[in-house]
Design a protein around this motif. Structure first.
Motif, PDB file in Angstrom:
ATOM      1  N   ALA A  35       0.822  -1.210   0.000  1.00 24.48           N
ATOM      2  CA  ALA A  35       0.000   0.000   0.000  1.00 24.48           C
ATOM      3  C   ALA A  35       0.856   1.259   0.000  1.00 24.48           C
ATOM      4  O   ALA A  35       1.879   1.338   0.685  1.00 24.48           O
ATOM      5  N   ASN A  36       0.422   2.219  -0.791  1.00 22.70           N
ATOM      6  CA  ASN A  36       1.043   3.537  -0.842  1.00 22.70           C
ATOM      7  C   ASN A  36      -0.031   4.537  -0.424  1.00 22.70           C
ATOM      8  O   ASN A  36      -0.922   4.873  -1.200  1.00 22.70           O
ATOM      9  N   ILE A  37       0.049   5.009   0.825  1.00 25.54           N
ATOM     10  CA  ILE A  37      -1.044   5.769   1.435  1.00 25.54           C
ATOM     11  C   ILE A  37      -0.676   7.235   1.595  1.00 25.54           C
ATOM     12  O   ILE A  37       0.415   7.573   2.051  1.00 25.54           O
ATOM     13  N   VAL A  38      -1.618   8.083   1.224  1.00 30.68           N
ATOM     14  CA  VAL A  38      -1.495   9.524   1.420  1.00 30.68           C
ATOM     15  C   VAL A  38      -2.490   9.956   2.495  1.00 30.68           C
ATOM     16  O   VAL A  38      -3.679   9.632   2.406  1.00 30.68           O
ATOM     17  N   ILE A  39      -2.009  10.653   3.508  1.00 27.51           N
ATOM     18  CA  ILE A  39      -2.849  11.137   4.604  1.00 27.51           C
ATOM     19  C   ILE A  39      -3.136  12.615   4.381  1.00 27.51           C
ATOM     20  O   ILE A  39      -2.225  13.444   4.339  1.00 27.51           O
ATOM     21  N   MET A  40      -4.415  12.957   4.236  1.00 26.32           N
ATOM     22  CA  MET A  40      -4.842  14.336   4.018  1.00 26.32           C
ATOM     23  C   MET A  40      -5.224  14.949   5.368  1.00 26.32           C
ATOM     24  O   MET A  40      -6.169  14.501   6.022  1.00 26.32           O
ATOM     25  N   THR A  41      -4.500  15.990   5.790  1.00 21.72           N
ATOM     26  CA  THR A  41      -4.694  16.576   7.119  1.00 21.72           C
ATOM     27  C   THR A  41      -5.376  17.938   7.074  1.00 21.72           C
ATOM     28  O   THR A  41      -5.298  18.715   8.031  1.00 21.72           O
ATOM     29  N   ALA A  42      -6.083  18.250   5.982  1.00 22.89           N
ATOM     30  CA  ALA A  42      -6.701  19.571   5.842  1.00 22.89           C
ATOM     31  C   ALA A  42      -7.691  19.885   6.959  1.00 22.89           C
ATOM     32  O   ALA A  42      -7.878  21.053   7.316  1.00 22.89           O
ATOM     33  N   ALA A  43      -8.319  18.860   7.544  1.00 20.46           N
ATOM     34  CA  ALA A  43      -9.369  19.097   8.539  1.00 20.46           C
ATOM     35  C   ALA A  43      -8.834  19.568   9.885  1.00 20.46           C
ATOM     36  O   ALA A  43      -9.551  20.208  10.658  1.00 20.46           O
ATOM     37  N   THR A  44      -7.582  19.251  10.196  1.00 20.30           N
ATOM     38  CA  THR A  44      -7.081  19.466  11.542  1.00 20.30           C
ATOM     39  C   THR A  44      -6.138  20.661  11.635  1.00 20.30           C
ATOM     40  O   THR A  44      -5.421  20.983  10.693  1.00 20.30           O
ATOM     41  N   GLU A  45      -6.132  21.295  12.800  1.00 19.85           N
ATOM     42  CA  GLU A  45      -5.187  22.382  13.073  1.00 19.85           C
ATOM     43  C   GLU A  45      -3.872  21.847  13.636  1.00 19.85           C
ATOM     44  O   GLU A  45      -2.959  22.623  13.933  1.00 19.85           O
ATOM     45  N   LEU A  46      -3.790  20.525  13.800  1.00 20.89           N
ATOM     46  CA  LEU A  46      -2.564  19.876  14.285  1.00 20.89           C
ATOM     47  C   LEU A  46      -2.117  18.841  13.250  1.00 20.89           C
ATOM     48  O   LEU A  46      -2.050  17.645  13.538  1.00 20.89           O
ATOM     49  N   PRO A  47      -1.803  19.270  12.042  1.00 21.39           N
ATOM     50  CA  PRO A  47      -1.550  18.318  10.955  1.00 21.39           C
ATOM     51  C   PRO A  47      -0.388  17.382  11.208  1.00 21.39           C
ATOM     52  O   PRO A  47      -0.468  16.193  10.880  1.00 21.39           O
ATOM     53  N   ARG A  48       0.716  17.873  11.770  1.00 19.95           N
ATOM     54  CA  ARG A  48       1.870  17.002  11.984  1.00 19.95           C
ATOM     55  C   ARG A  48       1.575  15.953  13.050  1.00 19.95           C
ATOM     56  O   ARG A  48       1.848  14.761  12.864  1.00 19.95           O
ATOM     57  N   GLU A  49       0.997  16.398  14.175  1.00 22.27           N
ATOM     58  CA  GLU A  49       0.699  15.466  15.260  1.00 22.27           C
ATOM     59  C   GLU A  49      -0.292  14.393  14.820  1.00 22.27           C
ATOM     60  O   GLU A  49      -0.078  13.197  15.047  1.00 22.27           O
TER      61      GLU A  49
END
Length: 284
Positions: free
Chosen positions: A38-52
């Motif tokens: 699997a090659n997975i991309v995590i989209m963090t647009a929803a959160t104000e803590l994208p790295r965490e």
């Protein structure tokens, strides 16, 4: 004409999914996205803590054996044109939208190059998943916010455009835990949709083309308006109670399925309640 055999797959999660133990739902996402390849991309647009938040999912997906996992952090719409991000989506076998605020997802991503790229890859067969806010954006019209634990009224829910991976339905999450039946019904009556899905925490509806399977520890509540005989939507003010007659309610726990075309629940032995075998279903 040769009919396409590409399957469209969604994993729509009600939030608070298990990340520490068996991780049934995230495990199913990784499996469908290619397992150890699997090659997975995590989209963090929803959160104000994208790295965490993103690094937490990286840890889980890598523990489950995904070959490659990376974060795409889009804080502005300008970020949604990044050539690096677009290249990552082109190579991805799975895209995962985290929780947070669903309005952030649509305000940053909708109708951008990344949005177009994800939809194209979805049509080509990659798996798209989302939890909590990431689940809310899956229809073409989504619940932006609304009151929980209340009776259905027009004012209890605000609607807005979603990302449109599963059009023609309404989806709500954290469903039983936050008492959201009233707002799901309110949303459903205000939109040109006949099916509403309320997904509990640590529960998901896995969509393959036109069939849904429920996995996890809770249930998916389905409100079917297709044969409703009456509602008073055109007769009331926004703070007055809604009335509705003739709706259907289905409660589906782990292993049960639902056909989006026929709007029929499917037993976990592959039959519909009248005893016939569901179209496209196999006994396992």
């Amino acid at each position: 004409m040769v009919e396409s055999t590409t399957k469209r797959q969604l994993v729509i999660i009600g939030g608070a999914e298990d990340k520490e133990n068996d991780s049934q739902i995230l495990r199913e996402f990784v499996r469908r996205a290619g397992g150890t390849k699997a090659n997975i991309v995590i989209m963090t647009a929803a959160t104000e803590l994208p790295r965490e938040v993103g690094e937490n999912y990286i840890r889980v997906f890598e523990r489950l054996g995904a070959e490659n996992v990376r974060i795409i952090d889009t804080e502005t719409r300008e970020d949604a044109t990044s050539s690096t991000a677009l290249e990552a989506i082109q190579k991805a076998t799975g895209v995962f939208f985290t929780g947070g605020d669903q309005a952030r997802i649509t305000s940053i991503l909708k109708d951008t190059e990344i949005d177009t790229a994800i939809h194209k890859r979805f049509s080509e067969g990659i798996v798209v998943a989302g939890t909590s806010a990431g689940a809310a954006v899956m229809p073409d019209k989504m619940i932006v916010e609304g009151d929980s634990q209340t009776n259905p009224r027009i004012e209890v829910v605000e609607m807005g455009p979603g990302l449109g991976f599963l059009p023609g339905v309404v989806i709500d999450q954290h469903f039983s835990q936050r008492g959201r039946l009233g707002r799901l019904i309110s949303a459903l009556l205000q939109e040109p949709a006949v099916l509403g899905f309320g997904i509990d925490e640590n529960t998901a509806m896995v969509v393959t083309d036109n069939q849904i399977e429920v996995i996890g520890e809770g249930v998916v509540t389905i409100v079917d308006e297709s044969e409703a005989t009456y509602n008073n939507l055109g007769e009331i003010l926004k703070d007055e109670p809604l009335a509705i007659f003739g709706s259907k309610l289905h409660i589906l726990p782990n292993g049960y399925k639902f056909d989006l075309k026929t709007r029929q629940p499917i037993l976990n032995n592959g039959t519909v309640p009248d005893g016939s075998v569901a179209v496209g279903s196999t006994n396992t």
